[in-house]
Write a protein that holds these residues in place. Structure first.
Motif, PDB file in Angstrom:
ATOM      1  N   LEU A   1     -18.378 -16.547  14.439  1.00 58.53           N
ATOM      2  CA  LEU A   1     -19.119 -17.406  14.377  1.00 58.53           C
ATOM      3  C   LEU A   1     -19.761 -17.483  12.973  1.00 58.53           C
ATOM      4  O   LEU A   1     -19.659 -18.410  12.337  1.00 58.53           O
ATOM      5  CB  LEU A   1     -20.607 -17.266  15.142  1.00 58.53           C
ATOM      6  N   ALA A   2     -20.096 -16.090  12.299  1.00 55.30           N
ATOM      7  CA  ALA A   2     -20.404 -16.230  10.864  1.00 55.30           C
ATOM      8  C   ALA A   2     -19.176 -16.789   9.859  1.00 55.30           C
ATOM      9  O   ALA A   2     -19.397 -17.569   9.060  1.00 55.30           O
ATOM     10  CB  ALA A   2     -20.741 -14.508  10.342  1.00 55.30           C
ATOM     11  N   ALA A   3     -18.005 -16.498  10.437  1.00 57.52           N
ATOM     12  CA  ALA A   3     -16.793 -16.951   9.320  1.00 57.52           C
ATOM     13  C   ALA A   3     -16.737 -18.532   9.782  1.00 57.52           C
ATOM     14  O   ALA A   3     -16.549 -19.223   8.924  1.00 57.52           O
ATOM     15  CB  ALA A   3     -15.410 -16.108  10.114  1.00 57.52           C
ATOM     16  N   LYS A  16      -8.618 -16.870  17.929  1.00 62.14           N
ATOM     17  CA  LYS A  16      -8.209 -18.138  17.240  1.00 62.14           C
ATOM     18  C   LYS A  16      -8.495 -19.577  18.062  1.00 62.14           C
ATOM     19  O   LYS A  16      -8.919 -20.410  17.429  1.00 62.14           O
ATOM     20  CB  LYS A  16      -6.662 -17.943  16.671  1.00 62.14           C
ATOM     21  N   ARG A  17      -7.901 -19.468  19.203  1.00 60.98           N
ATOM     22  CA  ARG A  17      -8.130 -20.617  20.224  1.00 60.98           C
ATOM     23  C   ARG A  17      -9.494 -20.941  20.103  1.00 60.98           C
ATOM     24  O   ARG A  17      -9.829 -22.001  20.284  1.00 60.98           O
ATOM     25  CB  ARG A  17      -7.499 -20.140  21.377  1.00 60.98           C
ATOM     26  N   LEU A  18     -10.430 -19.831  20.309  1.00 57.07           N
ATOM     27  CA  LEU A  18     -11.887 -20.092  20.396  1.00 57.07           C
ATOM     28  C   LEU A  18     -12.620 -20.561  19.386  1.00 57.07           C
ATOM     29  O   LEU A  18     -13.124 -21.611  19.168  1.00 57.07           O
ATOM     30  CB  LEU A  18     -12.712 -18.923  20.684  1.00 57.07           C
ATOM     31  N   ALA A  19     -12.051 -20.412  18.141  1.00 58.62           N
ATOM     32  CA  ALA A  19     -12.465 -20.708  16.671  1.00 58.62           C
ATOM     33  C   ALA A  19     -12.002 -22.261  16.729  1.00 58.62           C
ATOM     34  O   ALA A  19     -12.777 -23.257  16.215  1.00 58.62           O
ATOM     35  CB  ALA A  19     -11.815 -19.902  15.650  1.00 58.62           C
ATOM     36  N   GLU A  20     -10.572 -22.528  17.141  1.00 60.25           N
ATOM     37  CA  GLU A  20     -10.239 -23.848  17.079  1.00 60.25           C
ATOM     38  C   GLU A  20     -11.084 -24.819  17.814  1.00 60.25           C
ATOM     39  O   GLU A  20     -11.191 -25.846  17.589  1.00 60.25           O
ATOM     40  CB  GLU A  20      -8.836 -23.958  17.299  1.00 60.25           C
ATOM     41  N   GLU A  21     -11.401 -24.261  19.097  1.00 57.86           N
ATOM     42  CA  GLU A  21     -12.024 -25.094  19.996  1.00 57.86           C
ATOM     43  C   GLU A  21     -13.834 -25.475  19.193  1.00 57.86           C
ATOM     44  O   GLU A  21     -14.115 -26.476  19.699  1.00 57.86           O
ATOM     45  CB  GLU A  21     -12.258 -24.442  21.337  1.00 57.86           C
ATOM     46  N   ALA A  43     -10.690 -23.201  11.483  1.00 57.87           N
ATOM     47  CA  ALA A  43      -9.746 -22.288  11.515  1.00 57.87           C
ATOM     48  C   ALA A  43     -10.019 -20.689  11.299  1.00 57.87           C
ATOM     49  O   ALA A  43     -11.133 -20.434  10.736  1.00 57.87           O
ATOM     50  CB  ALA A  43      -8.707 -22.688  10.458  1.00 57.87           C
ATOM     51  N   PHE A  44      -9.277 -19.974  12.013  1.00 57.36           N
ATOM     52  CA  PHE A  44      -9.315 -18.581  11.944  1.00 57.36           C
ATOM     53  C   PHE A  44      -8.042 -17.811  11.598  1.00 57.36           C
ATOM     54  O   PHE A  44      -7.157 -17.876  12.478  1.00 57.36           O
ATOM     55  CB  PHE A  44      -9.967 -18.030  13.254  1.00 57.36           C
ATOM     56  N   SER A  45      -8.055 -17.190  10.404  1.00 57.97           N
ATOM     57  CA  SER A  45      -6.715 -16.551  10.070  1.00 57.97           C
ATOM     58  C   SER A  45      -6.575 -15.271  10.282  1.00 57.97           C
ATOM     59  O   SER A  45      -7.355 -14.847  10.912  1.00 57.97           O
ATOM     60  CB  SER A  45      -6.699 -16.575   8.453  1.00 57.97           C
ATOM     61  N   GLU A  46      -5.239 -14.573  10.142  1.00 60.92           N
ATOM     62  CA  GLU A  46      -5.078 -13.255  10.575  1.00 60.92           C
ATOM     63  C   GLU A  46      -6.001 -12.355   9.744  1.00 60.92           C
ATOM     64  O   GLU A  46      -6.232 -11.265  10.064  1.00 60.92           O
ATOM     65  CB  GLU A  46      -3.265 -12.959  10.339  1.00 60.92           C
ATOM     66  N   ARG A  47      -6.155 -12.942   8.603  1.00 63.12           N
ATOM     67  CA  ARG A  47      -6.857 -11.987   7.482  1.00 63.12           C
ATOM     68  C   ARG A  47      -8.321 -11.862   7.754  1.00 63.12           C
ATOM     69  O   ARG A  47      -9.036 -10.602   8.093  1.00 63.12           O
ATOM     70  CB  ARG A  47      -6.784 -12.577   6.138  1.00 63.12           C
ATOM     71  N   GLU A  49     -17.031 -14.588  27.143  1.00 62.24           N
ATOM     72  CA  GLU A  49     -16.438 -14.664  28.304  1.00 62.24           C
ATOM     73  C   GLU A  49     -15.120 -15.697  28.601  1.00 62.24           C
ATOM     74  O   GLU A  49     -13.964 -15.303  29.023  1.00 62.24           O
ATOM     75  CB  GLU A  49     -17.340 -15.143  29.524  1.00 62.24           C
ATOM     76  N   LYS A  50     -15.114 -16.847  27.830  1.00 60.62           N
ATOM     77  CA  LYS A  50     -13.986 -17.646  27.506  1.00 60.62           C
ATOM     78  C   LYS A  50     -12.902 -16.881  27.024  1.00 60.62           C
ATOM     79  O   LYS A  50     -11.795 -16.906  27.242  1.00 60.62           O
ATOM     80  CB  LYS A  50     -14.524 -18.900  26.845  1.00 60.62           C
ATOM     81  N   LYS A  51     -13.459 -16.314  25.779  1.00 57.00           N
ATOM     82  CA  LYS A  51     -12.211 -15.681  24.858  1.00 57.00           C
ATOM     83  C   LYS A  51     -11.618 -14.643  25.914  1.00 57.00           C
ATOM     84  O   LYS A  51     -10.508 -14.487  25.813  1.00 57.00           O
ATOM     85  CB  LYS A  51     -12.769 -15.103  23.819  1.00 57.00           C
TER      86      LYS A  51
END
Ligand code: B16
Ligand code: MG
Length: 222
Positions: free
Chosen positions: A56-58, A25-30, A34-38, A74-76
């Motif tokens: 990345l596709a999401a 989620k942190r990576l998506a936000e960066e 947004a990246f949901s639990e679903r 690696e960051k994640k």
């Protein structure tokens, strides 16, 4: 007859699924989305690089080089390792220690079959490494679940034929991997997500192996 129980790690024995989610989620936000639990449900049990591709596709991000992808993964992973280093024996999910001790008393072999390259670190942090006869994880095979490789390697490591193995899995991809391996599968978690499992339990609290084995036998061939 059951000769071995093969356990997925994340989401089955320990709740690292939450830490994976926080790091993705942190990576998506960066990256600006947004990246949901679903959304995260589809990443469970899937390898690190395959998970990144799904993320990345999401987010509709295309055309990154392999090097860029490697750096993002690696960051994640560095954020994720930061979380799992804080884990203690209290993070083992309820009922797991008792269930493993029931198996060991019956001389049923136990192994880990996890996609995670961090499996040894997690097992060591939560203090359960000695309870397994073999640990097969993302370092031993590049083939990610639903490929059956990780469970076939685990069965071979404990010298039990696949039909005599029972897999415990929390992810749809892992259930498929177990079935592809010719093994019975106990889904751990949400019966809606784990529809293809032979039997589904919500978790290990109060689970008796003898009762579960009878349920598995009753479902065989269905
Ligand atoms: P790592 P499991 C899997 O572990 C996780 O469910 C999945 O979310 C993760 O991407 C994968 O391990 C790889 O983990 O990045 O630590 O190598 O459920 O197969 O035990
Ligand atoms: Mg899992």
């Amino acid at each position: 007859m059951t000769g071995a129980c093969l356990f997925d790690l994340d989401g089955v024995l320990v709740d690292t699924a939450t830490y994976h989610y926080l790091a993705w989620k942190r990576l998506a936000e960066e990256l600006g989305f947004a990246f949901s639990e679903r959304d995260n449900e589809r990443l469970k049990g899937v390898s690190r690089m395959a998970s990144l591709d799904l993320l990345l596709a999401a987010g509709g991000i295309e055309g990154l080089s392999d090097g860029d992808k490697q750096r993002l993964a690696e960051k994640k992973n560095s954020w994720y390792v930061g979380y799992i280093k804080q884990m203690t024996p209290a993070d083992v999910l309820p009922g797991v220690l008792d269930f493993l001790s029931q198996l060991r008393k019956r001389r049923i072999r136990t192994a880990i079959g996890s996609a995670s390259k961090n499996a040894p670190l997690i097992l060591e942090r939560v203090g359960i490494a000695a309870l397994f006869d073999a640990v097969i994880d993302g370092r031993h095979t590049a083939k990610a679940k639903p490929d059956p490789d990780v469970f076939l390697l685990a069965a071979a490591a404990v010298r039990v034929p696949p039909p005599d193995c029972v897999v415990f899995e929390d992810a749809a991809a892992g259930v498929e991997a177990a079935l592809q391996a010719g093994m019975r599968c106990v889904g751990v978690g949400d019966a809606g997500v784990l529809q293809r499992a032979t039997v589904v339990i919500p978790g290990f609290a109060q689970v008796k192996w003898d009762v579960l084995e009878r349920q598995l036998a009753g479902r065989e061939g269905k």
